[in-house]
Motif scaffolding. Structure first.
Motif, PDB file in Angstrom:
ATOM      1  N   UNK A  68       0.823  -1.217   0.000  1.00 57.92           N
ATOM      2  CA  UNK A  68       0.000   0.000   0.000  1.00 57.92           C
ATOM      3  C   UNK A  68       0.856   1.266   0.000  1.00 57.92           C
ATOM      4  N   UNK A  69       2.093   1.167   0.446  1.00 52.98           N
ATOM      5  CA  UNK A  69       2.969   2.347   0.490  1.00 52.98           C
ATOM      6  C   UNK A  69       3.968   2.376  -0.666  1.00 52.98           C
ATOM      7  N   UNK A  70       3.940   1.353  -1.509  1.00 51.11           N
ATOM      8  CA  UNK A  70       4.875   1.284  -2.636  1.00 51.11           C
ATOM      9  C   UNK A  70       4.478   2.261  -3.736  1.00 51.11           C
ATOM     10  N   UNK A  71       5.452   2.711  -4.505  1.00 50.73           N
ATOM     11  CA  UNK A  71       5.126   3.503  -5.693  1.00 50.73           C
ATOM     12  C   UNK A  71       4.282   2.648  -6.653  1.00 50.73           C
ATOM     13  N   UNK A  72       3.466   3.285  -7.430  1.00 53.36           N
ATOM     14  CA  UNK A  72       2.557   2.583  -8.343  1.00 53.36           C
ATOM     15  C   UNK A  72       3.294   1.639  -9.291  1.00 53.36           C
ATOM     16  N   UNK A  73       4.472   2.028  -9.740  1.00 49.36           N
ATOM     17  CA  UNK A  73       5.212   1.215 -10.703  1.00 49.36           C
ATOM     18  C   UNK A  73       5.686  -0.113 -10.123  1.00 49.36           C
ATOM     19  N   UNK A  74       5.604  -0.288  -8.812  1.00 47.01           N
ATOM     20  CA  UNK A  74       5.980  -1.560  -8.193  1.00 47.01           C
ATOM     21  C   UNK A  74       4.789  -2.495  -8.001  1.00 47.01           C
ATOM     22  N   UNK A  75       3.599  -2.025  -8.331  1.00 47.94           N
ATOM     23  CA  UNK A  75       2.387  -2.808  -8.074  1.00 47.94           C
ATOM     24  C   UNK A  75       2.371  -4.130  -8.838  1.00 47.94           C
ATOM     25  N   UNK A  76       3.102  -4.229  -9.910  1.00 47.39           N
ATOM     26  CA  UNK A  76       3.090  -5.471 -10.692  1.00 47.39           C
ATOM     27  C   UNK A  76       3.885  -6.586 -10.031  1.00 47.39           C
ATOM     28  N   UNK A  77       4.722  -6.259  -9.068  1.00 45.17           N
ATOM     29  CA  UNK A  77       5.510  -7.300  -8.390  1.00 45.17           C
ATOM     30  C   UNK A  77       4.762  -7.743  -7.142  1.00 45.17           C
ATOM     31  N   UNK A  78       4.087  -8.856  -7.263  1.00 44.52           N
ATOM     32  CA  UNK A  78       3.246  -9.384  -6.193  1.00 44.52           C
ATOM     33  C   UNK A  78       3.922 -10.587  -5.540  1.00 44.52           C
ATOM     34  N   UNK A  79       3.365 -11.081  -4.440  1.00 40.33           N
ATOM     35  CA  UNK A  79       3.907 -12.319  -3.861  1.00 40.33           C
ATOM     36  C   UNK A  79       3.912 -13.481  -4.859  1.00 40.33           C
ATOM     37  N   UNK A  80       2.949 -13.528  -5.769  1.00 43.45           N
ATOM     38  CA  UNK A  80       2.936 -14.585  -6.787  1.00 43.45           C
ATOM     39  C   UNK A  80       4.127 -14.451  -7.740  1.00 43.45           C
ATOM     40  N   UNK A  81       4.450 -13.221  -8.131  1.00 44.18           N
ATOM     41  CA  UNK A  81       5.620 -12.999  -8.990  1.00 44.18           C
ATOM     42  C   UNK A  81       6.896 -13.385  -8.247  1.00 44.18           C
ATOM     43  N   UNK A  82       6.948 -13.020  -6.975  1.00 45.58           N
ATOM     44  CA  UNK A  82       8.101 -13.375  -6.140  1.00 45.58           C
ATOM     45  C   UNK A  82       8.261 -14.896  -6.106  1.00 45.58           C
ATOM     46  N   UNK A  83       7.169 -15.605  -5.801  1.00 42.21           N
ATOM     47  CA  UNK A  83       7.228 -17.068  -5.701  1.00 42.21           C
ATOM     48  C   UNK A  83       7.627 -17.691  -7.035  1.00 42.21           C
ATOM     49  N   UNK A  84       7.128 -17.142  -8.142  1.00 41.25           N
ATOM     50  CA  UNK A  84       7.495 -17.661  -9.451  1.00 41.25           C
ATOM     51  C   UNK A  84       8.981 -17.498  -9.733  1.00 41.25           C
ATOM     52  N   UNK A  85       9.537 -16.366  -9.347  1.00 42.53           N
ATOM     53  CA  UNK A  85      10.970 -16.141  -9.566  1.00 42.53           C
ATOM     54  C   UNK A  85      11.822 -17.058  -8.691  1.00 42.53           C
ATOM     55  N   UNK A  86      11.392 -17.264  -7.454  1.00 41.11           N
ATOM     56  CA  UNK A  86      12.116 -18.186  -6.570  1.00 41.11           C
ATOM     57  C   UNK A  86      12.034 -19.604  -7.136  1.00 41.11           C
ATOM     58  N   UNK A  87      10.843 -19.990  -7.590  1.00 40.98           N
ATOM     59  CA  UNK A  87      10.661 -21.313  -8.183  1.00 40.98           C
ATOM     60  C   UNK A  87      11.596 -21.479  -9.382  1.00 40.98           C
TER      61      UNK A  87
END
Length: 190
Positions: A68-87
């Motif tokens: 909620x405090x992130x700049x708008x341009x970071x909104x595309x990086x979600x926990x799902x994106x994080x998990x996909x990159x770790x995977x």
């Protein structure tokens, strides 16, 4: 981009430099994003120690993020994106069981995020195949394959072709033959 063209070490070093340059005042979501890019680079380069260290940094940062405090341009990086990159990093290291444990969160995407979902499904399919579960691999890749005709994604096409190459040693298995035939029809059309 370096990760996508096989320059893992370069990508990892660039991401590390960016993370270092961002400083401690940077949003935790950004630090997590940079750390998973670094992890993917080290995974592609086969460096277990560096990849695991980057994954730990990424996990710490994402756990501290406040979207909620992130700049708008970071909104595309979600926990799902994080998990996909770790995977992805774990898959590249050959740690398939560990990679599979990130699948549920990586696939937890809104229906509107068709491309990322298809990319994560294809990644999971490669993990299943490496684990020897060809039925699950083909079923999962088939889900991504159904999205392909509706997307103009060179990355998805490349990953689906990579998955098909990984299946070649198993062409005598019925589910692999069925998947390969279906994929050939869809992937040979421009």
């Amino acid at each position: 981009m370096s990760n996508e063209v096989g320059h893992g070490g370069d990508a990892a070093r660039l991401a590390r430099a960016a993370r270092s340059g961002a400083g401690r005042a940077a949003p935790h979501t950004l630090l997590a994003r940079l750390a998973v890019v670094e992890a993917r680079g080290w995974g592609l380069a086969g460096d277990h120690r560096e990849a695991r260290a980057a994954i730990r940094r990424a996990d710490r940062a994402i756990s501290r993020s406040v979207p909620a405090t992130d700049p708008e341009w970071l909104a595309t990086f979600t926990p799902a994106h994080h998990a996909g990159s770790v995977m992805h990093a774990l898959r590249d290291l050959g740690l398939h069981d560990e990679a599979a444990r990130h699948a549920e969160l990586a696939l937890d995407l809104p229906a509107s995020n068709v491309r990322t979902l298809a990319l994560h499904q294809t990644l999971l399919a490669t993990v299943h195949a490496a684990q020897g579960d060809l039925e699950a691999a083909c079923a999962t890749a088939s889900k991504a394959l159904t999205a392909h005709p509706h997307l103009a994604s060179a990355r998805l096409r490349t990953r689906l072709r990579d998955f098909a190459r990984r299946l070649k040693p198993h062409q005598d298995v019925r589910c692999v033959r069925d998947y390969t035939e279906h994929a050939r029809e869809l992937l040979t059309t421009p």
